[in-house]
Design an enzyme around this catalytic site. Structure first.
Site, PDB file in Angstrom:
ATOM      1  N   CYS A 184      16.642  -6.287  -0.168  1.00 21.07           N
ATOM      2  CA  CYS A 184      16.684  -8.013   0.451  1.00 21.07           C
ATOM      3  C   CYS A 184      18.186  -8.820   0.001  1.00 21.07           C
ATOM      4  CB  CYS A 184      15.578  -9.020   0.286  1.00 21.07           C
ATOM      5  SG  CYS A 184      15.423  -9.474  -1.783  1.00 21.07           S
ATOM      6  N   GLU A 205       0.880  -1.022  -0.291  1.00 20.62           N
ATOM      7  CA  GLU A 205       0.397  -0.077   0.074  1.00 20.62           C
ATOM      8  C   GLU A 205       0.695   1.288   0.382  1.00 20.62           C
ATOM      9  OE1 GLU A 205       0.913  -2.036   1.680  1.00 20.62           O
ATOM     10  OE2 GLU A 205      -0.007  -1.293   4.193  1.00 20.62           O
ATOM     11  N   ARG A 206       2.475   0.592   0.022  1.00 17.67           N
ATOM     12  CA  ARG A 206       3.105   2.477   0.151  1.00 17.67           C
ATOM     13  C   ARG A 206       3.723   2.878  -0.977  1.00 17.67           C
ATOM     14  NH1 ARG A 206       7.499   0.561   4.453  1.00 17.67           N
ATOM     15  NH2 ARG A 206       6.052  -1.890   5.315  1.00 17.67           N
TER      16      ARG A 206
HETATM   17  P1  NAD Z   1       5.829  -6.375   4.940  1.00 17.03           P
HETATM   18  O1  NAD Z   1       5.791  -7.285   5.540  1.00 17.03           O
HETATM   19  O2  NAD Z   1       5.405  -5.038   5.927  1.00 17.03           O
HETATM   20  O3  NAD Z   1       4.669  -5.745   3.919  1.00 17.03           O
HETATM   21  C1  NAD Z   1       5.127  -7.149   2.844  1.00 17.03           C
HETATM   22  C2  NAD Z   1       3.376  -7.236   2.764  1.00 17.03           C
HETATM   23  O4  NAD Z   1       2.737  -7.756   3.288  1.00 17.03           O
HETATM   24  C3  NAD Z   1       2.946  -5.737   1.694  1.00 17.03           C
HETATM   25  O5  NAD Z   1       1.778  -6.045   1.219  1.00 17.03           O
HETATM   26  C4  NAD Z   1       1.892  -5.498   3.275  1.00 17.03           C
HETATM   27  O6  NAD Z   1       0.741  -5.321   3.257  1.00 17.03           O
HETATM   28  C5  NAD Z   1       1.419  -6.890   3.886  1.00 17.03           C
HETATM   29  N1  NAD Z   1       1.586  -6.346   5.491  1.00 17.03           N
HETATM   30  C6  NAD Z   1       1.754  -5.833   6.226  1.00 17.03           C
HETATM   31  N2  NAD Z   1       1.430  -5.698   7.524  1.00 17.03           N
HETATM   32  C7  NAD Z   1       0.621  -7.491   7.252  1.00 17.03           C
HETATM   33  C8  NAD Z   1       0.207  -7.501   8.103  1.00 17.03           C
HETATM   34  N3  NAD Z   1      -0.042  -7.297   9.760  1.00 17.03           N
HETATM   35  N4  NAD Z   1      -0.739  -8.871   8.412  1.00 17.03           N
HETATM   36  C9  NAD Z   1      -1.025  -9.780   6.630  1.00 17.03           C
HETATM   37  N5  NAD Z   1      -0.278  -8.193   5.585  1.00 17.03           N
HETATM   38  C10 NAD Z   1       0.127  -7.504   6.069  1.00 17.03           C
HETATM   39  O7  NAD Z   1       7.106  -5.395   3.974  1.00 17.03           O
HETATM   40  P2  NAD Z   1       7.632  -4.267   3.752  1.00 17.03           P
HETATM   41  O8  NAD Z   1       8.459  -3.407   4.221  1.00 17.03           O
HETATM   42  O9  NAD Z   1       7.294  -3.831   2.331  1.00 17.03           O
HETATM   43  O10 NAD Z   1       9.235  -4.234   2.880  1.00 17.03           O
HETATM   44  C11 NAD Z   1      10.045  -4.382   3.105  1.00 17.03           C
HETATM   45  C12 NAD Z   1      10.624  -6.212   3.710  1.00 17.03           C
HETATM   46  O11 NAD Z   1      10.054  -7.307   2.889  1.00 17.03           O
HETATM   47  C13 NAD Z   1      12.314  -6.442   4.154  1.00 17.03           C
HETATM   48  O12 NAD Z   1      12.060  -7.287   5.649  1.00 17.03           O
HETATM   49  C14 NAD Z   1      12.550  -6.950   3.212  1.00 17.03           C
HETATM   50  O13 NAD Z   1      13.500  -8.049   3.409  1.00 17.03           O
HETATM   51  C15 NAD Z   1      11.426  -8.022   2.816  1.00 17.03           C
HETATM   52  N6  NAD Z   1      12.235  -8.392   0.727  1.00 17.03           N
HETATM   53  C16 NAD Z   1      12.181 -10.142   1.054  1.00 17.03           C
HETATM   54  C17 NAD Z   1      12.378 -10.304  -0.232  1.00 17.03           C
HETATM   55  C18 NAD Z   1      12.952 -11.887  -0.670  1.00 17.03           C
HETATM   56  O14 NAD Z   1      12.912 -12.278  -1.232  1.00 17.03           O
HETATM   57  N7  NAD Z   1      13.318 -12.214   0.743  1.00 17.03           N
HETATM   58  C19 NAD Z   1      12.564  -9.166  -1.217  1.00 17.03           C
HETATM   59  C20 NAD Z   1      11.830  -7.864  -1.311  1.00 17.03           C
HETATM   60  C21 NAD Z   1      11.338  -8.066   0.100  1.00 17.03           C
END
Ligand code: NAD
Length: 502
Positions: A284, A179-180
């Site tokens: 990541c 959503e960001r």
């Molecule tokens: P986030 O976990 O905050 O959000 C990811 C998704 O989950 C979003 O679509 C968000 O709307 C949803 N979400 C957020 N809170 C939720 C909840 N309580 N319940 C259910 N869904 C929820 O992650 P972010 O800040 O958007 O992204 C950064 C993170 O993603 C970092 O930890 C990064 O390392 C990780 N990442 C991992 C990879 C990989 O391939 N391993 C790749 C890119 C990013």
């Protein structure tokens, strides 16, 4: 103010506006101003997207793979045509510099290119004459409706990794982006429709936990791919699996770069500057921890790192000369600076301090200056947890064994790199380290699209990777057919014992 809406198309479309009435603000991280808002959806809205997807998916699955590939080709061309527009939009919501945003689009497109080869990739296996008049063959069939839940940091690449493979394999797809920075995913869905895809094949629903939970519990969505932070990844994996869905959930990371005494330090410093600070460290596969082997290596490396880091240019995301831009939100800026406070309290040496950084003319932007921390130790919380900002930590290892142990014992296991001229050391390291993706003199070892992507430990829940043939496996189920066409009557075998080919 600009409104970002859901992308729901097909018979059950109607107005895409969410019934929940809730919205989320979208920042311009360079100026610190709110530039748009996105509608947050609920279960009722998801229901409409699922109805459209259910309607279109059987016909899509029955469309021959070559025709499916043609849509992928057309989509690839459209994305290329609109690349600059996509990169600028992405950069304005995320904060990464425009050149880097181009890379975000490009790495997603590479998976679309792989998906263009779906006719070849879907060819099954065949054994002629497994018994008298008996042949065995296998095929991979789509699951139905796939869903993807994606993070803010790669709003083009990760959605394309998911829907490219899922749709080419014959599924319909519902994307729930972050959503960001949700605008680019919607643009991609529009372009996909323009490429000739039927309505309802790719839809975008926005939302937060409410929408995610609706996806996790929906009986008509059999497979979910998630990328985000680890606690949420684990939650997605547990709840989705409890609902008997196929789930892959990729989490956070803390990638280490091992620097052996024989490494080319000038090259390493150049690689580290990009891998630790590029995209403000919000990758990541960033390298936020450097592990020089031996005190002498550490001292030599530190001496070269300091001027390189001090020379980094932080700028607004459209500044062509900037090495990196702001972080994504004010909360994230506060979080990253909080981790630097914690590291200092824990006893790390703050060699270069990026806290309180402001950019002239953009004082409200979410900038964090480049930060270098030395003498970081494994008991520190700031080492154990992901910071996800422009912060490089030096953890000094006394020897090679300790350098293998550090990333191997860390809770995350996404990527790791070793810098050395010694082939034997590199080979040993690659085979022994307990991490999913390894770079040898390559700082960000994201595998090419025809291999696959996936970390270990708390960086990845589930056992099937993204994209490549692994991605295809995730988005399909295998059917095995054993056929018998005997020549005339029966073969005289006893039907009451289990058949063997002996
Ligand atoms: P986030 O976990 O905050 O959000 C990811 C998704 O989950 C979003 O679509 C968000 O709307 C949803 N979400 C957020 N809170 C939720 C909840 N309580 N319940 C259910 N869904 C929820 O992650 P972010 O800040 O958007 O992204 C950064 C993170 O993603 C970092 O930890 C990064 O390392 C990780 N990442 C991992 C990879 C990989 O391939 N391993 C790749 C890119 C990013």
């Amino acid at each position: 103010m600009r409104q970002v809406d859901h992308f729901i198309v097909g018979g059950a479309g109607g107005s895409a506006t969410s019934s929940s009435g809730r919205t989320h603000k979208i920042w311009n991280p360079s100026t610190g101003e709110v530039q748009a808002e996105v509608a947050l959806g609920d279960a009722a809205l998801l229901e409409r997207a699922v109805a459209n997807a259910k309607k279109v998916q059987p016909e899509w699955a029955a469309t021959n793979p070559q025709r499916r590939a043609r849509i992928m080709f057309a989509f690839k061309e459209l994305v290329e045509k609109h690349k600059q527009e996509l990169a600028e939009l992405l950069s304005s919501e995320h904060g990464k510099v425009v050149d880097d945003a181009h890379g975000d689009v490009q790495r997603g497109l590479e998976v679309i290119e792989f998906a263009c080869g779906i006719p070849q990739a879907l060819k099954g296996e065949y054994t002629q004459g497994a018994g008298p008049g008996i042949d065995v063959y296998s095929m991979r069939q789509p699951l139905g409706i796939g869903a993807g839940i994606t993070p803010f940091n790669f709003p083009a690449m990760i959605p394309m990794w998911m829907f490219g493979m899922a749709i080419a394999a014959g599924n319909a797809f519902i994307l729930k982006p972050s959503e960001r920075d949700p605008s680019v995913p919607v643009r991609l869905a529009e372009l996909f429709l323009e490429a000739g895809a039927p309505e309802g094949l790719l839809q975008v629903v926005h939302g937060d936990k409410e929408m995610v939970d609706a996806i996790l519990d929906h009986p008509d969505i059999p497979a979910i791919s998630f990328v985000g932070s680890s606690d949420i990844a684990q939650y997605i994996y547990a709840r989705g699996s409890a609902n008997a869905k196929r789930v892959q959930a990729f989490g956070g990371a803390k990638n280490h770069g091992i620097v052996m005494p024989d490494a080319d330090l000038d090259q390493v410093v150049n690689d580290l500057a990009g891998a630790a600070f590029g995209s403000a460290g919000e990758r990541c596969m960033a390298l936020p921890v450097v592990v020089p082997v031996g005190e002498d290596t550490a001292d030599r490396l530190r001496e070269k790192l300091i001027p390189a880091i001090e020379g980094l240019r932080v700028g607004i995301s459209t500044d062509k000369d900037a090495h990196y831009g702001p972080v994504v939100t004010p909360e994230h800026k506060a979080r990253v600076e909080g981790w630097i406070d914690t590291a200092e309290k824990e006893g790390a040496e703050v060699v270069i301090d990026g806290r309180g950084f402001t950019l002239q003319g953009y004082e409200k932007g979410f900038f964090v200056g480049p930060t270098l921390l030395d003498r970081v130790t494994t008991d520190m919380e700031s080492y154990k947890e992901e910071i996800f900002g422009p912060v490089l930590q030096i953890v000094r290892a006394k020897d090679f064994e300790e350098a293998v142990r550090l990333p191997s014992e860390h809770q995350y296991g996404n990527g790791v790199a070793i810098f050395t001229r010694n082939g034997h050391a590199a080979r040993e390291f690659a085979s022994r380290v307990n991490v999913g993706m390894v770079g040898i003199n390559v700082p960000i070892p994201v595998p090419v699209s025809y291999h696959s992507f996936g970390g270990w430990k708390r960086s990845g829940f589930g056992d099937i990777d993204q994209y490549g043939m692994e991605g295809l496996r995730f988005w399909t189920k295998s059917k095995k057919v054993t056929q018998r066409w005997p020549d005339g009557g029966g073969d005289g075998s006893n039907a009451f014992v289990i058949p063997t080919m002996g």
